[in-house]
Scaffold this active site. Structure first.
Site, PDB file in Angstrom:
ATOM      1  N   GLU A 120      11.145 -23.940  20.881  1.00 32.73           N
ATOM      2  CA  GLU A 120      11.681 -22.629  20.519  1.00 32.73           C
ATOM      3  C   GLU A 120      12.105 -21.884  21.786  1.00 32.73           C
ATOM      4  O   GLU A 120      11.464 -22.038  22.826  1.00 32.73           O
ATOM      5  CB  GLU A 120      10.623 -21.802  19.789  1.00 32.73           C
ATOM      6  CG  GLU A 120      10.176 -22.413  18.475  1.00 32.73           C
ATOM      7  CD  GLU A 120       9.076 -21.591  17.831  1.00 32.73           C
ATOM      8  OE1 GLU A 120       9.357 -20.885  16.868  1.00 32.73           O
ATOM      9  OE2 GLU A 120       7.934 -21.636  18.328  1.00 32.73           O
TER      10      GLU A 120
ATOM     11  N   ARG B  76       0.803  -1.229   0.000  1.00 31.70           N
ATOM     12  CA  ARG B  76       0.000   0.000   0.000  1.00 31.70           C
ATOM     13  C   ARG B  76       0.831   1.273   0.000  1.00 31.70           C
ATOM     14  O   ARG B  76       0.379   2.300  -0.470  1.00 31.70           O
ATOM     15  CB  ARG B  76      -0.900   0.018   1.249  1.00 31.70           C
ATOM     16  CG  ARG B  76      -2.175  -0.735   1.061  1.00 31.70           C
ATOM     17  CD  ARG B  76      -3.022  -0.630   2.285  1.00 31.70           C
ATOM     18  NE  ARG B  76      -2.299  -1.076   3.486  1.00 31.70           N
ATOM     19  CZ  ARG B  76      -2.843  -1.210   4.680  1.00 31.70           C
ATOM     20  NH1 ARG B  76      -4.104  -0.923   4.845  1.00 31.70           N
ATOM     21  NH2 ARG B  76      -2.146  -1.630   5.700  1.00 31.70           N
TER      22      ARG B  76
ATOM     23  N   HIS C 268       6.340 -24.104   5.675  1.00 30.32           N
ATOM     24  CA  HIS C 268       7.775 -24.065   5.358  1.00 30.32           C
ATOM     25  C   HIS C 268       8.534 -25.244   5.963  1.00 30.32           C
ATOM     26  O   HIS C 268       9.643 -25.543   5.539  1.00 30.32           O
ATOM     27  CB  HIS C 268       8.400 -22.711   5.737  1.00 30.32           C
ATOM     28  CG  HIS C 268       8.531 -22.482   7.201  1.00 30.32           C
ATOM     29  ND1 HIS C 268       7.537 -21.937   7.952  1.00 30.32           N
ATOM     30  CD2 HIS C 268       9.546 -22.734   8.048  1.00 30.32           C
ATOM     31  CE1 HIS C 268       7.932 -21.859   9.205  1.00 30.32           C
ATOM     32  NE2 HIS C 268       9.148 -22.342   9.290  1.00 30.32           N
TER      33      HIS C 268
ATOM     34  N   LYS D 177       0.571 -19.694   5.891  1.00 24.37           N
ATOM     35  CA  LYS D 177      -0.189 -19.950   7.103  1.00 24.37           C
ATOM     36  C   LYS D 177      -0.435 -18.619   7.800  1.00 24.37           C
ATOM     37  O   LYS D 177       0.349 -17.694   7.573  1.00 24.37           O
ATOM     38  CB  LYS D 177       0.552 -20.938   7.987  1.00 24.37           C
ATOM     39  CG  LYS D 177       1.613 -20.289   8.890  1.00 24.37           C
ATOM     40  CD  LYS D 177       2.046 -21.205  10.001  1.00 24.37           C
ATOM     41  CE  LYS D 177       2.578 -20.409  11.143  1.00 24.37           C
ATOM     42  NZ  LYS D 177       3.210 -21.149  12.203  1.00 24.37           N
TER      43      LYS D 177
ATOM     44  N   HIS E 109       2.528 -27.521  11.296  1.00 23.37           N
ATOM     45  CA  HIS E 109       3.892 -28.060  11.217  1.00 23.37           C
ATOM     46  C   HIS E 109       4.016 -29.470  11.815  1.00 23.37           C
ATOM     47  O   HIS E 109       4.532 -30.383  11.178  1.00 23.37           O
ATOM     48  CB  HIS E 109       4.884 -27.138  11.928  1.00 23.37           C
ATOM     49  CG  HIS E 109       4.877 -25.728  11.418  1.00 23.37           C
ATOM     50  ND1 HIS E 109       4.797 -25.426  10.086  1.00 23.37           N
ATOM     51  CD2 HIS E 109       4.955 -24.548  12.058  1.00 23.37           C
ATOM     52  CE1 HIS E 109       4.826 -24.106   9.939  1.00 23.37           C
ATOM     53  NE2 HIS E 109       4.908 -23.555  11.119  1.00 23.37           N
TER      54      HIS E 109
ATOM     55  N   LYS F 297      12.114 -28.048   4.297  1.00 28.97           N
ATOM     56  CA  LYS F 297      13.428 -28.295   4.898  1.00 28.97           C
ATOM     57  C   LYS F 297      14.086 -29.513   4.266  1.00 28.97           C
ATOM     58  O   LYS F 297      13.422 -30.514   3.988  1.00 28.97           O
ATOM     59  CB  LYS F 297      13.283 -28.484   6.414  1.00 28.97           C
ATOM     60  CG  LYS F 297      12.932 -27.181   7.112  1.00 28.97           C
ATOM     61  CD  LYS F 297      12.799 -27.371   8.597  1.00 28.97           C
ATOM     62  CE  LYS F 297      12.397 -26.080   9.270  1.00 28.97           C
ATOM     63  NZ  LYS F 297      13.458 -25.080   9.269  1.00 28.97           N
TER      64      LYS F 297
ATOM     65  N   LYS G  47       7.043 -22.313  23.293  1.00 25.52           N
ATOM     66  CA  LYS G  47       7.863 -21.094  23.220  1.00 25.52           C
ATOM     67  C   LYS G  47       8.652 -20.968  24.512  1.00 25.52           C
ATOM     68  O   LYS G  47       8.225 -21.473  25.553  1.00 25.52           O
ATOM     69  CB  LYS G  47       6.957 -19.861  23.112  1.00 25.52           C
ATOM     70  CG  LYS G  47       6.023 -19.897  21.933  1.00 25.52           C
ATOM     71  CD  LYS G  47       6.710 -19.429  20.707  1.00 25.52           C
ATOM     72  CE  LYS G  47       5.784 -19.369  19.528  1.00 25.52           C
ATOM     73  NZ  LYS G  47       6.502 -19.361  18.263  1.00 25.52           N
TER      74      LYS G  47
HETATM   75  P1  NAD Z   1       3.135  -7.486   7.835  1.00 25.80           P
HETATM   76  O1  NAD Z   1       2.069  -6.810   8.618  1.00 25.80           O
HETATM   77  O2  NAD Z   1       4.553  -7.222   8.204  1.00 25.80           O
HETATM   78  O3  NAD Z   1       2.992  -7.071   6.294  1.00 25.80           O
HETATM   79  C1  NAD Z   1       1.764  -6.986   5.663  1.00 25.80           C
HETATM   80  C2  NAD Z   1       1.948  -6.490   4.241  1.00 25.80           C
HETATM   81  O4  NAD Z   1       0.664  -6.458   3.629  1.00 25.80           O
HETATM   82  C3  NAD Z   1       2.552  -5.111   4.100  1.00 25.80           C
HETATM   83  O5  NAD Z   1       3.397  -5.087   2.989  1.00 25.80           O
HETATM   84  C4  NAD Z   1       1.341  -4.221   3.826  1.00 25.80           C
HETATM   85  O6  NAD Z   1       1.643  -3.082   3.041  1.00 25.80           O
HETATM   86  C5  NAD Z   1       0.493  -5.182   3.014  1.00 25.80           C
HETATM   87  N1  NAD Z   1      -0.919  -4.828   3.090  1.00 25.80           N
HETATM   88  C6  NAD Z   1      -1.695  -4.766   4.194  1.00 25.80           C
HETATM   89  N2  NAD Z   1      -2.947  -4.406   3.845  1.00 25.80           N
HETATM   90  C7  NAD Z   1      -2.946  -4.212   2.516  1.00 25.80           C
HETATM   91  C8  NAD Z   1      -3.934  -3.833   1.567  1.00 25.80           C
HETATM   92  N3  NAD Z   1      -5.186  -3.542   1.948  1.00 25.80           N
HETATM   93  N4  NAD Z   1      -3.583  -3.786   0.281  1.00 25.80           N
HETATM   94  C9  NAD Z   1      -2.325  -4.068  -0.126  1.00 25.80           C
HETATM   95  N5  NAD Z   1      -1.356  -4.438   0.716  1.00 25.80           N
HETATM   96  C10 NAD Z   1      -1.661  -4.499   2.025  1.00 25.80           C
HETATM   97  O7  NAD Z   1       2.784  -9.034   7.845  1.00 25.80           O
HETATM   98  P2  NAD Z   1       3.802 -10.266   7.632  1.00 25.80           P
HETATM   99  O8  NAD Z   1       4.445 -10.600   8.936  1.00 25.80           O
HETATM  100  O9  NAD Z   1       4.681  -9.981   6.486  1.00 25.80           O
HETATM  101  O10 NAD Z   1       2.810 -11.473   7.337  1.00 25.80           O
HETATM  102  C11 NAD Z   1       2.079 -11.595   6.126  1.00 25.80           C
HETATM  103  C12 NAD Z   1       1.251 -12.883   6.192  1.00 25.80           C
HETATM  104  O11 NAD Z   1       2.124 -13.995   6.292  1.00 25.80           O
HETATM  105  C13 NAD Z   1       0.355 -12.951   7.419  1.00 25.80           C
HETATM  106  O12 NAD Z   1      -0.830 -13.630   7.089  1.00 25.80           O
HETATM  107  C14 NAD Z   1       1.163 -13.766   8.407  1.00 25.80           C
HETATM  108  O13 NAD Z   1       0.356 -14.433   9.334  1.00 25.80           O
HETATM  109  C15 NAD Z   1       1.845 -14.730   7.468  1.00 25.80           C
HETATM  110  N6  NAD Z   1       3.102 -15.267   7.987  1.00 25.80           N
HETATM  111  C16 NAD Z   1       4.086 -14.424   8.407  1.00 25.80           C
HETATM  112  C17 NAD Z   1       5.272 -14.946   8.877  1.00 25.80           C
HETATM  113  C18 NAD Z   1       6.402 -14.061   9.327  1.00 25.80           C
HETATM  114  O14 NAD Z   1       7.467 -14.607   9.683  1.00 25.80           O
HETATM  115  N7  NAD Z   1       6.252 -12.749   9.305  1.00 25.80           N
HETATM  116  C19 NAD Z   1       5.467 -16.337   8.928  1.00 25.80           C
HETATM  117  C20 NAD Z   1       4.443 -17.177   8.459  1.00 25.80           C
HETATM  118  C21 NAD Z   1       3.278 -16.619   8.000  1.00 25.80           C
END
Ligand code: NAD
Length: 482
Positions: free
Chosen positions: A214, A51, A176, A146, A238, A180, A329
């Site tokens: 963890e 965004r 993920h 996920k 997992h 592995k 955790k």
């Molecule tokens: P985050 O909040 O850091 O990033 C979210 C992203 O989505 C940002 O780039 C934001 O700009 C974009 N976004 C949000 N609303 C938007 C909209 N209306 N239109 C366009 N873009 C939009 O989240 P994250 O940690 O990167 O996680 C993303 C997904 O992956 C989540 O569902 C999370 O549960 C999953 N996930 C994250 C991790 C991790 O390690 N961070 C691991 C596994 C799964």
């Protein structure tokens, strides 16, 4: 032996949520490593979407900073070359603006993968607009992360949202853990050798332990975790996937649906878990940091940060062999390991004093990925027939050479599999639903009984009741070692 890098054809990868934590910490670094390995080049394009109104140059600077912070330092020319493949489009998933700019950047006649690195609430608007803007063709692939749902009903909703626009063969649900190296090696060891498969059943295996421990807490994910807990965050996906790979029948061939059919049969064969076969825990304050309740700011939180349970796969192969699963955790060490605990030899010719010895096959996922078989031998020396257990270590680096010391990470492998169109290491919709169908009653039981998790010290191995779960069965957990 040098690992072979098989280049993939040029592709377009659109990362929705490109500025987010997952994209910056996992997806883009994984793409960078594969780029450095020479797996993709030429006209391949990464198009990040989010965004914020960054220009492409502004976004490239963010990526360069993230790579540097994560220690992915390379010569400037390589980094500049990598960054030049990255473009950026800003749009809001809920709006129709910006989609033309995205469509213009995606090319015909090549794989186009759309990575939904965003919360699941955006799946529907994104899927709808991808289709409305004519971006779906036979080479379109959708990658989702996920959590895939919060329960069976929400997982069905997400599956329906995706199924309305895409064929199942186009959907890549990432777990993920499946990416592995050792997880795939587990299949190679099981199905590539004559040695193990004949013993891989309740006649020879006493029980199986799956541990994902963890040291980290839930910092930065408080809101999500408070509504998820360890059961939804780790066990449903997992640990369930690891259990499936251990328990499944040999598929007729190493083909995505053949493998996933066998995994699905395992989930469907799982008995429901008796309440006294499950232990929930929540970490208290300690040297590693404040208590779970302080971290989430809810002094009455009943969310579990730890689960240990005894599961049964009710089929011919595994009748009577329990699968003990635990995850938590703020535990004593970071360690993900599967231990296949074989039975004692039926009769010891060495007498009582030789003690009891059983083989253990340990499959370590992290850290130090590798497989070890504990075997019993004679203790060297003139002191008579004394037995000792020693590890037969199948560490890849030793056997296959130092160039295999740093195998591609899970995200690297999985993203390249998306591009190659190989769904073997991705969860199918029915698998995810079956896993929720097993998980939901456990969580509903806690809710209806008003269950409160047992406190455990940060930096420990978890609540004492988890030890009792094993002790009651005359068994004990293997240590949690880094
Ligand atoms: P985050 O909040 O850091 O990033 C979210 C992203 O989505 C940002 O780039 C934001 O700009 C974009 N976004 C949000 N609303 C938007 C909209 N209306 N239109 C366009 N873009 C939009 O989240 P994250 O940690 O990167 O996680 C993303 C997904 O992956 C989540 O569902 C999370 O549960 C999953 N996930 C994250 C991790 C991790 O390690 N961070 C691991 C596994 C799964």
């Amino acid at each position: 032996m040098v690992s072979r890098v098989i280049p993939v054809d040029p592709f377009d990868l659109v990362i929705f949520g490109g500025t987010g934590d997952l994209a910056q910490r996992k997806i883009l670094p994984a793409l960078f490593r594969r780029f450095c390995a020479g797996q993709w080049s030429d006209t391949t394009r990464i198009i990040a979407v989010a965004r914020s109104p960054h220009g492409a140059d502004g976004f490239r600077q963010i990526v360069a900073g993230s790579l540097q912070d994560l220690g992915h330092s390379r010569d400037t020319a390589t980094l500049t070359e990598f960054l030049s493949r990255i473009d950026y489009v800003h749009l809001d998933a809920h709006s129709n603006d910006g989609w033309h700019a995205l469509s213009d950047r995606v090319q015909e006649d090549r794989v186009r993968a759309f990575y939904f690195s965003v919360g699941p609430e955006l799946f529907a608007p994104l899927a709808e607009r991808i289709q409305a803007n004519g971006l779906v063709n036979a080479k379109t692939r959708i990658v989702v992360e996920k959590p895939f749902g919060h329960d069976l009903s929400s997982a069905k909703d997400l599956n329906a949202i995706l199924a309305a626009r895409f064929d199942e063969s186009q959907i890549y649900r990432i777990d993920h853990y499946l990416g592995k190296e050792t997880v795939q090696n587990l299949m190679a060891v099981r199905f590539g050798n004559m040695l193990f498969e004949p013993l891989w059943n309740s006649q020879y295996v006493d029980h199986i332990q799956i541990t994902v421990a963890e040291t980290v807490g839930i910092d930065g994910r408080e809101e999500y975790y408070e509504h998820a807990g360890a059961m939804r965050d780790m066990v449903q996906n997992h640990l369930m996937q690891l259990l499936c790979l251990i328990a499944m029948e040999p598929p007729a061939k190493f083909d995505p649906d053949a493998v996933r059919d066998e995994k699905l049969k395992v989930i469907r064969a799982l008995d429901s878990v008796e309440p006294h076969h499950i232990v929930r825990g929540q970490f208290s304050a300690g040297p590693l940091g404040p208590s779970y309740r302080e971290v989430v700011g809810n002094p009455r939180s009943t969310t579990e940060s730890y689960v240990a349970l005894r599961a049964h796969v009710s089929n011919w192969r595994w009748a009577g062999t329990p699968f003990y699963l635990r995850t938590g955790k703020r535990l004593v060490a970071r360690s993900s390991v599967i231990n296949v605990m074989f039975k004692d030899a039926p009769h010891s010719i060495f007498g009582e004093e030789a003690g009891r010895h059983a083989n253990v096959l340990s499959i370590r996922l992290q850290p130090n990925e590798g497989i070890t078989l504990r075997v019993t031998i004679k203790e060297p020396g003139p002191g008579g027939m004394r037995l000792v257990d020693v590890p037969l270590d199948m560490s890849f680096a030793d056997a296959l050479g130092p160039e295999n010391q740093d195998p591609p990470g899970a995200y690297e492998r999985l993203i390249m599999d998306v591009i190659r169109g190989n769904q073997t290491l991705f969860m199918r919709g029915d698998e995810v639903e079956a896993a929720w169908a097993w998980t939901d009653p456990i969580i509903a039981g806690w809710q209806s009984r008003g269950d409160v998790p047992k406190p455990y010290d940060s930096g420990s191995t978890g609540p004492g009741d988890a030890e009792l779960l094993m002790k009651r069965d005359g068994r004990r957990w293997q240590g949690i070692k880094p």
